[in-house]
Structures are given as structure tokens and as C-alpha cells.
Design a protein around this motif. Structure first.
Motif, PDB file in Angstrom:
ATOM      1  N   ASP A  68       0.796  -1.233   0.000  1.00  0.00           N
ATOM      2  CA  ASP A  68       0.000   0.000   0.000  1.00  0.00           C
ATOM      3  C   ASP A  68       0.828   1.282   0.000  1.00  0.00           C
ATOM      4  OD1 ASP A  68      -2.136  -1.704   0.118  1.00  0.00           O
ATOM      5  OD2 ASP A  68      -2.459  -1.476   2.279  1.00  0.00           O
ATOM      6  N   GLU A  69       2.014   1.240   0.617  1.00  0.00           N
ATOM      7  CA  GLU A  69       2.795   2.467   0.798  1.00  0.00           C
ATOM      8  C   GLU A  69       4.190   2.412   0.204  1.00  0.00           C
ATOM      9  OE1 GLU A  69       2.535   3.680   5.013  1.00  0.00           O
ATOM     10  OE2 GLU A  69       1.083   2.050   5.207  1.00  0.00           O
ATOM     11  N   GLY A  70       4.609   1.218  -0.190  1.00  0.00           N
ATOM     12  CA  GLY A  70       5.951   1.064  -0.728  1.00  0.00           C
ATOM     13  C   GLY A  70       6.946   0.691   0.359  1.00  0.00           C
ATOM     14  N   ALA A  71       8.056   0.069  -0.031  1.00  0.00           N
ATOM     15  CA  ALA A  71       9.067  -0.379   0.927  1.00  0.00           C
ATOM     16  C   ALA A  71       9.669   0.776   1.730  1.00  0.00           C
ATOM     17  CB  ALA A  71      10.177  -1.130   0.194  1.00  0.00           C
ATOM     18  N   ALA A  72       9.688   1.971   1.119  1.00  0.00           N
ATOM     19  CA  ALA A  72      10.270   3.128   1.812  1.00  0.00           C
ATOM     20  C   ALA A  72       9.503   3.475   3.083  1.00  0.00           C
ATOM     21  CB  ALA A  72      10.291   4.331   0.876  1.00  0.00           C
ATOM     22  N   ALA A  73       8.224   3.084   3.154  1.00  0.00           N
ATOM     23  CA  ALA A  73       7.406   3.387   4.329  1.00  0.00           C
ATOM     24  C   ALA A  73       7.933   2.687   5.571  1.00  0.00           C
ATOM     25  CB  ALA A  73       5.959   2.984   4.078  1.00  0.00           C
ATOM     26  N   LEU A  74       8.659   1.599   5.380  1.00  0.00           N
ATOM     27  CA  LEU A  74       9.238   0.883   6.518  1.00  0.00           C
ATOM     28  C   LEU A  74      10.302   1.711   7.205  1.00  0.00           C
ATOM     29  CD1 LEU A  74       9.611  -2.654   4.876  1.00  0.00           C
ATOM     30  CD2 LEU A  74       7.984  -2.019   6.680  1.00  0.00           C
ATOM     31  N   PHE A  75      10.830   2.704   6.485  1.00  0.00           N
ATOM     32  CA  PHE A  75      11.883   3.554   7.039  1.00  0.00           C
ATOM     33  C   PHE A  75      11.400   4.985   7.281  1.00  0.00           C
ATOM     34  CE2 PHE A  75      14.171   0.097   5.037  1.00  0.00           C
ATOM     35  CZ  PHE A  75      15.192  -0.165   5.931  1.00  0.00           C
ATOM     36  N   LYS A  76      10.082   5.175   7.270  1.00  0.00           N
ATOM     37  CA  LYS A  76       9.540   6.517   7.473  1.00  0.00           C
ATOM     38  C   LYS A  76       9.866   7.006   8.880  1.00  0.00           C
ATOM     39  CE  LYS A  76       5.475   9.226   6.270  1.00  0.00           C
ATOM     40  NZ  LYS A  76       4.084   9.177   5.758  1.00  0.00           N
ATOM     41  N   GLY A  77      10.528   8.150   8.978  1.00  0.00           N
ATOM     42  CA  GLY A  77      10.937   8.690  10.265  1.00  0.00           C
ATOM     43  C   GLY A  77      12.314   8.238  10.696  1.00  0.00           C
ATOM     44  N   ALA A  78      12.998   7.456   9.859  1.00  0.00           N
ATOM     45  CA  ALA A  78      14.324   6.941  10.221  1.00  0.00           C
ATOM     46  C   ALA A  78      15.341   8.069  10.378  1.00  0.00           C
ATOM     47  CB  ALA A  78      14.813   5.948   9.165  1.00  0.00           C
ATOM     48  N   GLY A  79      15.164   9.129   9.591  1.00  0.00           N
ATOM     49  CA  GLY A  79      16.083  10.265   9.701  1.00  0.00           C
ATOM     50  C   GLY A  79      15.994  10.927  11.061  1.00  0.00           C
ATOM     51  N   ALA A  80      14.762  11.142  11.528  1.00  0.00           N
ATOM     52  CA  ALA A  80      14.564  11.737  12.850  1.00  0.00           C
ATOM     53  C   ALA A  80      15.097  10.810  13.925  1.00  0.00           C
ATOM     54  CB  ALA A  80      13.076  12.005  13.083  1.00  0.00           C
ATOM     55  N   ASN A  81      14.930   9.526  13.710  1.00  0.00           N
ATOM     56  CA  ASN A  81      15.414   8.543  14.673  1.00  0.00           C
ATOM     57  C   ASN A  81      16.941   8.581  14.771  1.00  0.00           C
ATOM     58  OD1 ASN A  81      14.748   6.145  16.411  1.00  0.00           O
ATOM     59  ND2 ASN A  81      16.099   5.142  14.955  1.00  0.00           N
ATOM     60  N   ALA A  82      17.602   8.771  13.631  1.00  0.00           N
ATOM     61  CA  ALA A  82      19.068   8.819  13.616  1.00  0.00           C
ATOM     62  C   ALA A  82      19.589  10.007  14.409  1.00  0.00           C
ATOM     63  CB  ALA A  82      19.580   8.883  12.170  1.00  0.00           C
ATOM     64  N   LEU A  83      18.848  11.114  14.360  1.00  0.00           N
ATOM     65  CA  LEU A  83      19.268  12.312  15.094  1.00  0.00           C
ATOM     66  C   LEU A  83      19.193  12.099  16.606  1.00  0.00           C
ATOM     67  CD1 LEU A  83      17.502  15.092  12.972  1.00  0.00           C
ATOM     68  CD2 LEU A  83      19.922  14.449  12.952  1.00  0.00           C
ATOM     69  N   ARG A  84      18.390  11.135  17.042  1.00  0.00           N
ATOM     70  CA  ARG A  84      18.236  10.880  18.457  1.00  0.00           C
ATOM     71  C   ARG A  84      19.312   9.955  19.016  1.00  0.00           C
ATOM     72  NH1 ARG A  84      13.848   7.595  18.690  1.00  0.00           N
ATOM     73  NH2 ARG A  84      13.948   7.668  20.955  1.00  0.00           N
ATOM     74  N   THR A  85      20.174   9.425  18.154  1.00  0.00           N
ATOM     75  CA  THR A  85      21.150   8.447  18.604  1.00  0.00           C
ATOM     76  C   THR A  85      22.298   9.058  19.401  1.00  0.00           C
ATOM     77  OG1 THR A  85      22.376   8.628  16.500  1.00  0.00           O
ATOM     78  CG2 THR A  85      20.663   6.928  16.640  1.00  0.00           C
ATOM     79  N   VAL A  86      22.379  10.379  19.434  1.00  0.00           N
ATOM     80  CA  VAL A  86      23.445  11.029  20.205  1.00  0.00           C
ATOM     81  C   VAL A  86      23.348  10.621  21.672  1.00  0.00           C
ATOM     82  CG1 VAL A  86      24.393  13.223  21.008  1.00  0.00           C
ATOM     83  CG2 VAL A  86      23.626  12.988  18.639  1.00  0.00           C
ATOM     84  N   GLY A  87      22.133  10.626  22.206  1.00  0.00           N
ATOM     85  CA  GLY A  87      21.941  10.238  23.601  1.00  0.00           C
ATOM     86  C   GLY A  87      22.341   8.796  23.841  1.00  0.00           C
ATOM     87  N   ALA A  88      21.959   7.901  22.919  1.00  0.00           N
ATOM     88  CA  ALA A  88      22.306   6.487  23.051  1.00  0.00           C
ATOM     89  C   ALA A  88      23.818   6.288  22.995  1.00  0.00           C
ATOM     90  CB  ALA A  88      21.633   5.686  21.938  1.00  0.00           C
ATOM     91  N   ALA A  89      24.477   7.090  22.159  1.00  0.00           N
ATOM     92  CA  ALA A  89      25.932   6.996  22.051  1.00  0.00           C
ATOM     93  C   ALA A  89      26.608   7.483  23.337  1.00  0.00           C
ATOM     94  CB  ALA A  89      26.420   7.830  20.861  1.00  0.00           C
ATOM     95  N   LEU A  90      26.093   8.549  23.909  1.00  0.00           N
ATOM     96  CA  LEU A  90      26.665   9.087  25.149  1.00  0.00           C
ATOM     97  C   LEU A  90      26.522   8.101  26.309  1.00  0.00           C
ATOM     98  CD1 LEU A  90      25.511  12.820  24.996  1.00  0.00           C
ATOM     99  CD2 LEU A  90      27.836  11.929  24.712  1.00  0.00           C
ATOM    100  N   VAL A  91      25.436   7.339  26.314  1.00  0.00           N
ATOM    101  CA  VAL A  91      25.254   6.330  27.364  1.00  0.00           C
ATOM    102  C   VAL A  91      26.374   5.296  27.295  1.00  0.00           C
ATOM    103  CG1 VAL A  91      23.805   4.403  28.118  1.00  0.00           C
ATOM    104  CG2 VAL A  91      22.765   6.595  27.594  1.00  0.00           C
TER     105      VAL A  91
END
Length: 294
Positions: free
Chosen positions: A258-281
Motif C-alpha cells: 500500500d505504501e511502498g518499501a520506503a514506508a518501513l523507514f519513514k521517520g528513520a532520519g529523525a530517529n538517527a538524530l536521536r542516537t546522540v543520547g544512546a551513544a553518550l550512554v
């Protein structure tokens, strides 16, 4: 030691709103699963559109929906992750990183993945509630009044099993995520020439580079599983006979069709920006454990 890490992360998570939590974490959840199927709102075209419309339609306070549950969930999740990882890793035979690279890498990945799976099974109802509260986007009035109201209404409509909707794909997703997150970091750390450097800045910077690379890689490796998990969790608000997806495989097929394979990664860019906190941990944990060993 572990408590210090969790407290520091908690303070960063709370102080960084709305930019780090609201703009990325909550909007990331909304972009993943806010479909006409699940509510009365139209699809969001991206992060900017989502941020603008949520602020306009629901008010600025809406960005903090689910934050309390996220904090409550974070403590046991991280505590179990680190405790399980170290315990599980100790059960594997030692491997020389110079002569047995594959074995060394696989042990790191396996211990991280199993730790993540074990932790998830314990805290999953809180993860479910966090998703539902953070994704509560319909109209201007929140569907749930808080953590306990969310759990109460879910159990009333779907039973106890409703709190575990999507747990199967969550386990499949958390294993590659935590496996990559911990495994890649431990492996890169084993080859980091500045891992024990006397310069605090150089040592911490090199560790952060390893941690950030691991966090970003882990996020993209597991993101399709996370998208499917969120979709399945969102169904719990309606009776089972009205569910759009029959299960993990059915959800995957319908999203792609219905939405294409790219929909599985929708919001992945925003998620990547949040990894700074995970890296600092990871960096803080490495620094604190090293200090205790010395």
C-alpha cells in the motif's frame, strides 16, 4: 555506577525538550504510525509538517505526551540491558580479537542481542504505553489521561494480550538492534587505539565516534521491525475483529503493497538524530566502568 548513567541520561532527556525528545522521538512515532486507518487525522508529509500541525492542532504541551512513561520505562530497560549484557557475555568463551575476529564479533553481537530481548520481555507493557501515549494525535484532546489510564483502557478493549500486541516482531527487532548497538561498539572498542589513552578528550572522543557509529547502524538495521511493531501496537485500541493487520507478516506485506518499501523507514532520519543520547550512554558506561576497574 549504573545508576549514575541512568540519572545523567534522564536529565539529558528531560532538559533537551522539545528539540531532542519532542521534535524527534514523539514526531518519529507519529510519522511511523499515524495513518487514516487508526484515526481521523490526515497523513503527515514529513517532520516539519508533523511538528507544525501537532503544535497547531493539539498545542505545545502535546509534545510531552508519553514523556513520563518514557522516563519510567528507561530506567529498568537500560539497567537490565547492561546487567544482562555483561552477564551473558561472561558465559561465552574468550575470543582473541586479533586471531579470532569473527568469533570475537559474534560473541559481542549475541550477548547484546540476547540482553536486549530479555530486557524487552520485562518492560514491554511500558514500551507499549509509551508508544500509545506519544502517538495520541487525534483531535485536540488526548485519548488517554496517563499511563494507568492507557493500560486500563487497553485491557478493557483488548484484554491483557493487548499490552503485548507486537511483542513478537519487537523481539525479532530488538535482537539486531541491541546486537548491533552493543556488539559493534564492543568490537570497535577492541580495536580503538585510544581506548585507554591518558588524554581524557582524545579517549572520550574516540569512544564517542565508536558509539555514534554503532547507534546509527543499529537504528537503521532494526528500523523496519520497529515500524511494524508500532503499527501492531496501535491496533490495540480497537476490538480484534477490527484490526487492520493480522500479524507481523501481514503487516509487512500490506505496508509494502500500500505504501511502498520506503514506508518501513519513514521517520528513520529523525530517529538517527536521536542516537546522540544512546551513544553518550555507551561512552559514560565505558568511562565509569573503566574508572572502577582502576
Amino acid at each position: 555506577m549504573l545508576l549514575q548513567i541512568l540519572v545523567r541520561k534522564l536529565l539529558r532527556t528531560t532538559r533537551s525538550h522539545p528539540y531532542f525528545f519532542c521534535n524527534k522521538s514523539r514526531l518519529n512515532l507519529i510519522l511511523q504510525q499515524c495513518l487514516p486507518t487508526f484515526g481521523e487525522v490526515a497523513r503527515y508529509t514529513g517532520i516539519v509538517d508533523c511538528f507544525t500541525r501537532v503544535a497547531k492542532e493539539q498545542g505545545v504541551k502535546a509534545f510531552w505526551r508519553g514523556n513520563f512513561t518514557n522516563i519510567v520505562r528507561y530506567f529498568p530497560t537500560q539497567a537490565f540491558n547492561f546487567a544482562f549484557k555483561d552477564g551473558i557475555k561472561a558465559m561465552f568463551p574468550k575470543a582473541d580479537k586479533n586471531t579470532e575476529f569473527l568469533k570475537f564479533f559474534m560473541i559481542n553481537v549475541a550477548s547484546g542481542g540476547l540482553a536486549g530481548a530479555g530486557s524487552l520481555m520485562i518492560v514491554y507493557p511500558l514500551d507499549y504505553a509509551r508508544t500509545r501515549l506519544a502517538s495520541d494525535v487525534g483531535g485536540g484532546k488526548a485519548q488517554f489521561d496517563g499511563l494507568f489510564d492507557c493500560i486500563k483502557k487497553t485491557v478493557a478493549s483488548s484484554g491483557i494480550a493487548g499490552l503485548y500486541n507486537g511483542v513478537g516482531v519487537s523481539v525479532f527487532g530488538i535482537i539486531p538492534y541491541r546486537g548491533t548497538y552493543f556488539g559493534l561498539f564492543d568490537t570497535l572498542s577492541g580495536y580503538n587505539p585510544y581506548q585507554k589513552d591518558e588524554s581524557n578528550v582524545l579517549r572520550a572522543s574516540s569512544k564517542f565516534a565508536c558509539a555514534q557509529s554503532s547507534a546509527i547502524a543499529a537504528g537503521y538495521v532494526s528500523y523496519p521491525f520497529d515500524t511494524i511493531r508500532r503499527r501492531l501496537q496501535m491496533q490495540s485500541e480497537v476490538p480484534k475483529e477490527k484490526w487492520v493487520y493480522k500479524g507481523t507478516v501481514d503487516c509487512f506485506k500490506k505496508i509494502v503493497a500500500d505504501e511502498g518499501a520506503a514506508a518501513l523507514f519513514k521517520g528513520a532520519g529523525a530517529n538517527a538524530l536521536r542516537t546522540v543520547g544512546a551513544a553518550l550512554v555507551l561512552v559514560l558506561y565505558s568511562e565509569i566502568t573503566a574508572a572502577f576497574k582502576n
